[in-house]
Design an enzyme around this catalytic site. Structure first.
Site, mmCIF file in Angstrom:
data_model
loop_
_atom_site.group_PDB
_atom_site.id
_atom_site.type_symbol
_atom_site.label_atom_id
_atom_site.label_comp_id
_atom_site.label_asym_id
_atom_site.label_seq_id
_atom_site.Cartn_x
_atom_site.Cartn_y
_atom_site.Cartn_z
ATOM 1 N N LYS A 128 0.870 -1.183 0.000
ATOM 2 C CA LYS A 128 0.000 0.000 0.000
ATOM 3 C C LYS A 128 0.902 1.226 0.000
ATOM 4 O O LYS A 128 1.520 1.556 1.007
ATOM 5 C CB LYS A 128 -0.908 -0.014 1.221
ATOM 6 C CG LYS A 128 -1.934 1.102 1.200
ATOM 7 C CD LYS A 128 -2.948 0.907 2.318
ATOM 8 C CE LYS A 128 -4.057 1.940 2.313
ATOM 9 N NZ LYS A 128 -3.672 3.303 2.133
ATOM 10 N N ASP A 130 2.267 4.854 0.179
ATOM 11 C CA ASP A 130 1.823 6.002 0.972
ATOM 12 C C ASP A 130 2.042 7.290 0.181
ATOM 13 O O ASP A 130 2.985 8.035 0.419
ATOM 14 C CB ASP A 130 2.592 6.040 2.293
ATOM 15 C CG ASP A 130 1.919 6.943 3.305
ATOM 16 O OD1 ASP A 130 0.805 7.423 3.015
ATOM 17 O OD2 ASP A 130 2.504 7.165 4.373
ATOM 18 N N TYR A 238 -2.401 0.649 -10.106
ATOM 19 C CA TYR A 238 -2.917 -0.526 -9.404
ATOM 20 C C TYR A 238 -4.383 -0.867 -9.641
ATOM 21 O O TYR A 238 -4.869 -1.854 -9.096
ATOM 22 C CB TYR A 238 -2.659 -0.414 -7.902
ATOM 23 C CG TYR A 238 -3.081 0.898 -7.259
ATOM 24 C CD1 TYR A 238 -4.399 1.315 -7.278
ATOM 25 C CD2 TYR A 238 -2.144 1.695 -6.615
ATOM 26 C CE1 TYR A 238 -4.776 2.505 -6.686
ATOM 27 C CE2 TYR A 238 -2.510 2.883 -6.016
ATOM 28 C CZ TYR A 238 -3.835 3.287 -6.057
ATOM 29 O OH TYR A 238 -4.208 4.457 -5.472
ATOM 30 N N CYS A 423 24.846 33.229 21.910
ATOM 31 C CA CYS A 423 25.854 34.293 21.939
ATOM 32 C C CYS A 423 25.251 35.673 22.218
ATOM 33 O O CYS A 423 25.984 36.654 22.333
ATOM 34 C CB CYS A 423 26.652 34.325 20.635
ATOM 35 S SG CYS A 423 25.731 34.980 19.246
#
Ligand code: IVH
Length: 680
Positions: A128, A130, A238, A423
């Protein structure tokens, strides 16, 4: 290509044919490179074809067509994205969060199909990805429209941006191309690309992307596609949408057909005969998660047969024939105990949350970056807040959001500092930047960080001169600037208790060796703002010596590819600073003599990439890199499908595993040396 006698008379006819030929060749080599990882020509040869096509199209603009490879590079910016209605809704998936829930899904499927619980259903298992879902519409094989998922019914037209995705064919190739093909897929960024974008953003003082998904979304939703073109987005397809002129009996057949037409399909897709194989795939991917070159957040299990998919149908928003098996989130809830200010090498002051330690997938997290004060204000982050923390890939953990309902009223708001916490110098916010910077030239952490950067592995690579040691040398006043590194003597090390003879002489040898590093390393090591590794390499190639670079004018600098006005100005400013020039001069007088090795054109390793991993005994990583580069190859840091060789020393870990998973050739050090000898 054969030209007829008549064609040769009419240059336009010749041009038409040559354009078609060049487009075919370029798309072919694009696919060999980006999809199949099997380049047949060198980058230079590819560039030559590309430029020839550009030149022809310039001469005959009427020949430019949308599917020409020259049209991938991004066009004029848009005002807004147009809406696109999906012909078939883009559904989402139901989630399973553990193995038990995957088996429940399988039982539901069997019940709905009316088959025995003992039966085995043929599934397809996929990582899967991402990223973000898009739909591509090919009409007669030509990419017409690409859109985001949006609310599932209507998305945004991101065609111009999708064209920049190199692995995606603008025209399908092969046989039986359907009249209409809608394909869904996930657009994502590799971890490597994500890091690179963030490094660049950091150098430019811009807000960083929290994770690769956000970076991919931000890149895809750019109104100016020229920006997208610089972000190497990838895609895996897919699922089918609407199709006319093709019929796929199963998901496996669908994958085989679209892969043959040139669309990228994740090579990790695996058929599973029954639920146990699907559970095994889920477990296997969880193990591989950390070594993949991109982010996945789980696996997807789909019924392979489209007939069975149709029989099961859909619920309102998700199909009954598929399930998303999510991995445990890499998020956790904890409390911000304090906020510290860290001052970086370029003076940027970064707020860092000190957290109540919490475990996220096996790692204890006690710090998280808050990025900058804009982020703090936007997320309304306060000390004492309960927050969600996320760890993505090997990225520094980040605070995602505040759980407002956990507020007690005792939390402390944060104000940006007016003075540098280290500083005391004034802090300024430079126009267009979100970062706050300390302007103190003598700010100790800035100097310390710049020395650490100078000696670091990717810069001058002085082994032994790490963070802790530099801090001590700086505190003792032995190294006040990078030039002092080259004045260190054996006697200086007597002040360190645990510094034996061997350590001291190793360190002195490492310092001595660093005097002849590649020029680009020296340029990068100087820490000029906006000059990262890539820019340093371009500068070294373009100018050939430090002296030439020092004398370069703004106009000469911006004429170099990839160098814009900000970078050019920063270089000019750096070399116009008397103090900087003095430090460089002192190093040169101490014998620092950066070298430039011209790449051997047509060397044995031209176009080949190597990754070195594990403990090497015959040479250092740096030497190996130079040997590869001298033969025209490249040594890179992470293994991908494009890597040609992985050279593995002792105790090689995840990179070696990844190489094996991806089928990359693995060499021992001896085999590599044998190859080099043949090369010579
Ligand atoms: S199939 C109806 N396959 O996950 C089936 N989705 O939670 C639609 N995703 O919106 C999706 N990798 O953005 C499918 N191999 C894969 C996927 C995948 C990632 C995303 C996609 C979808 C979301 C659903």
């Amino acid at each position: 290509m054969q030209l007829s006698f008549l064609d040769a008379i009419d240059p336009k006819v010749t041009a038409v044919k040559r354009c078609a030929e060049l487009r075919r060749l370029l798309e072919y080599h694009n696919r060999q490179y980006y999809v199949l990882d099997a380049p047949e020509i060198t980058d230079a040869e590819y560039d030559a074809l590309f430029r020839e096509l550009q030149a022809l199209e310039k001469l005959y603009p009427e020949l430019i067509s949308a599917e020409s490879p020259t049209q991938r590079v991004g066009g004029a910016a848009l005002d807004r994205f147009m809406a696109v209605t999906h012909r078939l809704p883009m559904l989402s998936l139901e989630n399973a969060t553990n193995e038990l829930e995957i088996r429940d899904f399988d039982l539901r499927v069997k019940k709905n199909l009316g088959v025995s619980s003992e039966d085995r259903i043929s599934y397809i298992c996929e990582p899967k990805m991402d990223g973000l879902a898009v739909e591509l519409v090919y009409v007669d094989g030509v990419l017409q429209v690409a859109s985001t998922r949006g609310d599932g019914t209507t998305g945004e037209d991101v065609t111009e941006n999708i064209r920049t995705v190199r692995s995606l064919p603008l025209r399908l190739t092969g046989d039986h191309i359907p009249h209409l093909l809608e394909v869904r897929g996930e657009v994502f960024l590799s971890l490597e690309a994500f890091h690179r974008i963030n490094v660049e953003k950091e150098e430019n003082g811009e807000p960083l992307f929290a994770n690769p998904r956000n970076a991919a979304a931000g890149s895809l939703r750019q109104l100016d596609s020229r920006i997208t073109a610089r972000r190497p987005l990838s895609i895996y397809c897919y699922a089918p949408g609407m199709c006319e002129g093709a019929d796929f009996p199963s998901q496996q057949d669908f994958f085989a057909a679209i892969a043959a037409w040139g669309l990228p399909v994740n090579p990790l897709v695996t058929p599973a005969a029954g639920v146990e194989a699907a559970v095994a795939f889920y477990a296997d991917m969880q193990g591989k998660r950390e070594s993949l070159p991109y982010e996945i957040d789980g696996t997807v299990i789909k019924i392979d047969s489209f007939a069975l998919q149709r029989e099961l149908g859909e619920k309102s928003r998700s199909p009954r024939w598929a399930v998303a098996c999510k991995f445990p989130p890499r998020q956790a809830v904890t409390v911000i105990e304090d906020v510290l200010l860290s001052v970086g090498r370029t003076g940027v002051i970064t707020p860092v949350a000190s957290l109540r330690p919490v475990q996220i997938s096996g790692v204890t997290v006690s710090r998280a970056t808050l990025h900058n004060w804009d982020e703090i204000a936007l997320k309304d982050i306060r000390i004492g807040d309960t927050v969600v923390v996320e760890r993505a890939g090997d990225v520094i953990p980040a605070v995602v959001r505040v759980l407002l309902d956990k507020r007690t009223g005792t939390e402390q708001s944060l104000l940006p500092p007016e003075k540098c916490p280290q500083c005391g110098s004034d802090v300024v916010r430079i126009a267009d930047e979100v970062a706050l910077r300390c302007m103190g030239l003598a700010c100790p952490p800035q100097i310390r960080e710049s020395i650490i950067h100078f000696a670091s592995r990717n810069a001058m690579d002085i082994e032994g001169l790490g963070e802790k040691f530099v801090e001590q040398l700086h505190t003792l006043g032995l190294v006040r600037s990078v030039a002092d590194i080259y004045r260190l003597t054996r006697a200086d090390f007597d002040r360190f208790d645990r510094m034996g003879d061997k350590l001291a002489s190793n360190l002195l040898a490492a310092i001595e060796n660093s005097k002849q590093r590649d020029l680009w390393r020296f340029i990068f090591a100087l820490g000029i703002r906006h000059v990262g590794e890539r820019t340093a390499k371009a500068l070294a190639q373009a100018f050939g010596s430090l002296e030439n670079l020092r004398r370069a004018t703004f106009d000469e600098l911006i004429s170099i590819r990839d160098i814009g006005a900000t970078v050019a100005q920063s270089i000019v400013t750096f070399f116009s600073n008397q103090g900087n020039c003095e430090i460089i001069q002192r190093m040169l007088l101490a014998g620092v003599a950066p070298v430039i090795e011209l790449k051997k054109v047509g060397g044995r390793f031209t176009g080949k990439t190597f990754v070195f991993t594990g403990a090497l005994v015959r040479f250092t990583r740096d030497e190996a890199q130079r040997m590869v580069e001298a033969e025209g190859g490249a040594a890179v840091g992470s293994v991908s499908r494009k890597t040609n060789f992985v050279v593995a020393g002792g105790d090689a870990g995840s990179k070696l595993n990844r190489a094996r998973d991806l089928g990359v050739t693995v060499l021992t050090e001896d085999e590599f040396v044998a190859m080099l000898e043949q090369a010579g």
